[in-house]
Design a protein around this motif. Sequence first.
Motif, PDB file in Angstrom:
ATOM      1  N   MET B   1      23.033  13.590  73.866  1.00 28.92           N
ATOM      2  CA  MET B   1      24.306  14.272  73.617  1.00 28.92           C
ATOM      3  C   MET B   1      24.404  14.709  72.160  1.00 28.92           C
ATOM      4  SD  MET B   1      25.985  14.070  76.520  1.00 28.92           S
ATOM      5  CE  MET B   1      27.778  13.887  76.443  1.00 28.92           C
ATOM      6  N   ALA B   2      23.304  15.174  71.626  1.00 23.55           N
ATOM      7  CA  ALA B   2      23.325  15.503  70.203  1.00 23.55           C
ATOM      8  C   ALA B   2      22.297  16.590  69.940  1.00 23.55           C
ATOM      9  CB  ALA B   2      22.998  14.272  69.377  1.00 23.55           C
ATOM     10  N   VAL B   3      22.456  17.233  68.793  1.00 20.67           N
ATOM     11  CA  VAL B   3      21.474  18.219  68.362  1.00 20.67           C
ATOM     12  C   VAL B   3      20.563  17.503  67.372  1.00 20.67           C
ATOM     13  CG1 VAL B   3      21.168  20.396  67.125  1.00 20.67           C
ATOM     14  CG2 VAL B   3      23.045  20.138  68.750  1.00 20.67           C
ATOM     15  N   TYR B   4      19.344  17.216  67.807  1.00 23.89           N
ATOM     16  CA  TYR B   4      18.434  16.457  66.962  1.00 23.89           C
ATOM     17  C   TYR B   4      17.640  17.370  66.037  1.00 23.89           C
ATOM     18  CZ  TYR B   4      19.329  12.891  70.510  1.00 23.89           C
ATOM     19  OH  TYR B   4      19.938  12.016  71.363  1.00 23.89           O
ATOM     20  N   THR B   5      17.389  18.578  66.496  1.00 25.32           N
ATOM     21  CA  THR B   5      16.551  19.503  65.735  1.00 25.32           C
ATOM     22  C   THR B   5      17.317  20.791  65.471  1.00 25.32           C
ATOM     23  OG1 THR B   5      14.611  18.605  66.842  1.00 25.32           O
ATOM     24  CG2 THR B   5      14.345  20.714  65.712  1.00 25.32           C
ATOM     25  N   ASP B   6      17.359  21.141  64.207  1.00 26.89           N
ATOM     26  CA  ASP B   6      18.047  22.334  63.762  1.00 26.89           C
ATOM     27  C   ASP B   6      17.035  23.492  63.801  1.00 26.89           C
ATOM     28  OD1 ASP B   6      20.291  23.568  62.771  1.00 26.89           O
ATOM     29  OD2 ASP B   6      19.723  23.231  60.683  1.00 26.89           O
ATOM     30  N   VAL B   7      17.437  24.605  64.367  1.00 26.54           N
ATOM     31  CA  VAL B   7      16.522  25.750  64.460  1.00 26.54           C
ATOM     32  C   VAL B   7      17.105  26.911  63.668  1.00 26.54           C
ATOM     33  CG1 VAL B   7      15.401  27.396  65.998  1.00 26.54           C
ATOM     34  CG2 VAL B   7      15.744  25.043  66.742  1.00 26.54           C
ATOM     35  N   ALA B  31      26.336  19.701  73.241  1.00 23.54           N
ATOM     36  CA  ALA B  31      26.309  18.251  73.454  1.00 23.54           C
ATOM     37  C   ALA B  31      25.951  17.990  74.907  1.00 23.54           C
ATOM     38  CB  ALA B  31      27.673  17.664  73.109  1.00 23.54           C
ATOM     39  N   GLU B  32      24.699  18.214  75.262  1.00 21.71           N
ATOM     40  CA  GLU B  32      24.282  18.035  76.653  1.00 21.71           C
ATOM     41  C   GLU B  32      22.849  17.523  76.665  1.00 21.71           C
ATOM     42  OE1 GLU B  32      24.160  21.383  79.863  1.00 21.71           O
ATOM     43  OE2 GLU B  32      26.164  20.578  79.661  1.00 21.71           O
ATOM     44  N   GLY B  33      22.577  16.552  77.524  1.00 24.61           N
ATOM     45  CA  GLY B  33      21.225  16.002  77.562  1.00 24.61           C
ATOM     46  C   GLY B  33      21.122  14.887  76.539  1.00 24.61           C
ATOM     47  N   VAL B  34      20.710  13.713  76.978  1.00 21.14           N
ATOM     48  CA  VAL B  34      20.667  12.566  76.088  1.00 21.14           C
ATOM     49  C   VAL B  34      19.381  12.575  75.269  1.00 21.14           C
ATOM     50  CG1 VAL B  34      20.641  10.040  75.997  1.00 21.14           C
ATOM     51  CG2 VAL B  34      22.113  11.218  77.615  1.00 21.14           C
ATOM     52  N   GLU B  35      18.319  13.109  75.833  1.00 23.30           N
ATOM     53  CA  GLU B  35      17.002  12.941  75.236  1.00 23.30           C
ATOM     54  C   GLU B  35      16.561  14.124  74.388  1.00 23.30           C
ATOM     55  OE1 GLU B  35      14.908  10.217  76.045  1.00 23.30           O
ATOM     56  OE2 GLU B  35      16.497   9.265  77.163  1.00 23.30           O
TER      57      GLU B  35
END
Lengths: 321, 321
Positions: B1-7, B31-35
Amino acid sequence: MAVYTDVGTDELSAFLDLYDLGQLLSCKGIAEGVENTNYLIHTTAGYFILTLYEKRVDPDDLPFFIALMEHLADRGLTCPLPVKTKGGTALGTLAGRPAAIVTFLDGMSVRRPSAEHCGEVGAALARLHLAGADFAMTRANALSVAGWRPLAKRAGYRTDTVAPGLGALIAEELAVAETSWPSGLPAGVIHADLFPDNVFFLGNRLSGLIDFYFACTDTLAYDIAVGLNAWCFEPDASFNVTKGRALLQRYEAVRPLSAAERDALPLLCRGAALRFLLTRLVDWLNVPAGALVRPKDPIEYLKKLRFHRYASSARDYGLAA
Amino acid sequence: MAVYTDVGTDELSAFLDLYDLGQLLSCKGIAEGVENTNYLIHTTAGYFILTLYEKRVDPDDLPFFIALMEHLADRGLTCPLPVKTKGGTALGTLAGRPAAIVTFLDGMSVRRPSAEHCGEVGAALARLHLAGADFAMTRANALSVAGWRPLAKRAGYRTDTVAPGLGALIAEELAVAETSWPSGLPAGVIHADLFPDNVFFLGNRLSGLIDFYFACTDTLAYDIAVGLNAWCFEPDASFNVTKGRALLQRYEAVRPLSAAERDALPLLCRGAALRFLLTRLVDWLNVPAGALVRPKDPIEYLKKLRFHRYASSARDYGLAA
């Protein structure tokens, strides 16, 4: 940059029933806006942004922000346009929070602005200042000079843990600002937070301004000072005078600065740097346990402030003599 | 539920040039998808989801997931359809990570599923199992019985800090699963993670299934057991037999269960509860410093497991004798 408030579909559908936006088809929490919760919603009428105002926004200020976006959009500025309910209001309540729906703007924020981007920002800022000239409402800038000493007090004795000598430097800057802050310069509606996150581009063309939640009535040239701080420094904290020149020249092509405004620029930039240094410092020292948002580094603004302390005229920012 | 990688926009535009999707107009981290990291992108060709696969997904598994979504979408299941590049591949690299673009699905996940929602999930699960029957690729379920003891070891001596006696109960459950786990039941493609977050509805109608990143080849009825755990308990951890019946009946209307599958249901449910208890336990005990995602509570699955320990037949889940 987080979804602070979760909204159930039933609740959201009931809220949407107040609007002429058709049926809800999709709703995604988006990582946009530092202070509020934002959802991108898709209805049979199109795509929109739903904002839930979290506790850092004073509900009493919301009518000002909403009316300002309407006013600016009416005058052709590309900013989110608040959508009105069937009853004609643009501000409601959802999940116990004030909430509004605004139009979706295409465009992306840039991470490494070019001089061309800076020029576009200068022109947009000037257009915003002109478009705001006949806006009837006013809102004091709570984060102008009078608000800085209380922020420094909140940071308190822990200030020097962030950088040695920082407390003394802040004390010095507060004294300068409080005794020398320019008055009587042209004033009106300013954005007051026009950082790269809040400006959308399509290619090199500016496509929209967002996040008017620090907007207020203040010295117009102070908004330029915020812009120079936010857009024209390199990652190593050196000032890029080509970017500064682009921002200022494109601003002046729309709204020329008076001699007094030009002369005040170094001091306004110094104050703007102090303002962001102080708010970042307080956030940095007060990260709540379990925080989902990492605070921004105050040191970036300490470095910018050091540059402004040595600037002596608008020429140091790229403006021709 | 987070943005781990900024593009960055430039990077993203270059990536999009590989596709026939026109010009990039907008890109929002959602904020979708845990992984994984997900962006909702808008191009002149429409709206799409861009997924960046983060380190919890094994890149070697991605061709299976991508081919499976294509296979299921081809057979009329509403799931994201991977978009192919001009060169015909559906898997690329962006910001140093494997990345794919899939079609955007309308619909919203429900927070409090009704019996009708549970029925829809049952029917969709059965359709997925039938549609997957002729899928040529296979992928072992790394989180089936053989994977549970290693998880319990990772939680180790800290297990009882989460709930007194939890370690002993897990040991008991591992012994039961390892000696009695049903074999020889109908197997094929299963979703293996069909939680409410991964199912979209428009009103009471299921509109799509997402997040196939735990999909694998395993006992079909185990997927039902995961579904019963995920959909049919109330917030107080009581099992809602009306919801269970709805899920099972609508499943059987599409794909009837064999007597052996029915008989195995209590044990499969018990195993499914143990699997989620264990993965949540490990995550709970290993929250990285500065984590932006709060781990899910393992206790919820301890309570569900306790229910299953006392279930003796499929009737306890709502299936008629």
